[in-house]
Write an enzyme that holds these catalytic residues in place. Structure first.
Site: not given
Ligand code: PXP
Length: 241
Positions: A191, A101, A70, A10, A45, A43, A49, A7, A151
């Protein structure tokens, strides 16, 4: 063999701090692919953001692996998914005030609504995942909806304050994976997973994919820092005082 999907939200968070052009999440995604990631997750949003619409369309055009979008189950996001056509969507709950989330999507009791939302998406050949808590009722509802993937939310496991709470969350997740597989669902996890807490899943079978963002981007900032600083030192010290 479970796969890793990265992901890159960030990377975009850092870019949006200055509303500029760096760091570029698309470059990060392509580097993650070159390093072996089997999929990229973003994601989009409602408040934009971090990831922007153009990131999603550019990723769609550039990626060689798998783009998982996402998103919240809103008409706006459904329209974007149908136009961009990612390989898969993952429905997540979304609150404006949250830092990230916070929990799984409540799907039990909303089966018809969610199935109706997903039908046009499935019709385009896009697969779906539902981000749910490790709760048997949510797993059963996900299977009833007809999604291909769930998930399972690992955030409560990652945030557990002590070993007892962590073991309990781990057992819940293992139970949810077992039930989901029994009901014919494919299972992803994500997550809050990092280089330490993921080790507990070594012997857990039935997991298709790990979805990991924050810990990988955090590590990249630190492991890349020496090179970044020494390069700037050599530029600055190459000048005349
Ligand atoms: N899965 C989902 C559904 C999420 O919302 C997120 C965070 O955006 C992640 C996985 C990844 O989480 P992390 O950034 O804490 O690894």
């Amino acid at each position: 063999m479970p796969l890793l999907a990265v992901n890159v939200d960030h990377v975009a968070t850092l870019r949006q701090q200055r509303l500029g052009i760096e760091p570029e999440p698309v470059t990060a995604a392509l580097m993650a692919e070159l390093a072996g990631a089997r999929g990229i997750i973003v994601h989009l949003r409602e408040d934009r953001r971090h990831i922007q619409d153009r990131d999603v369309t550019t990723l769609r055009a550039c990626l060689q692996t798998h783009l998982n979008l996402e998103m919240a189950a809103t008409p706006e996001m459904q329209k974007i998914a149908l136009s961009v056509r990612p390989n898969s969507v993952c429905l997540v709950p979304e609150k404006r005030q949250e830092l990230t989330t916070e929990g799984g999507l409540a799907v039990a009791g909303r089966e018809d609504e969610i199935r109706r939302f997903l039908k046009p998406i499935w019709a385009e050949g896009i697969t779906s995942s539902l981000f749910i808590d490790a709760d048997p009722a949510q797993v059963q509802a996900a299977a009833d909806i007809g999604t291909q993937f769930v998930e399972i939310h690992t955030g409560h496991y990652a945030d557990a304050g002590d070993n007892t709470a962590r073991d309990l969350e781990f057992a819940r997740i293992a139970g949810a994976i077992g039930l989901a597989r029994k009901l014919g669902l494919k299972v992803n996890l994500g997550h809050g997973l990092n280089y330490v807490n993921i080790l507990a899943f070594k012997d857990v079978t039935g997991i298709s994919e790990y979805s990991i963002g924050h810990s990988i981007i955090s590590r990249a900032v630190l492991t890349g820092l020496s090179e970044a600083v020494s390069r700037m030192v050599s530029i600055v010290e190459g000048f005349t005082e």
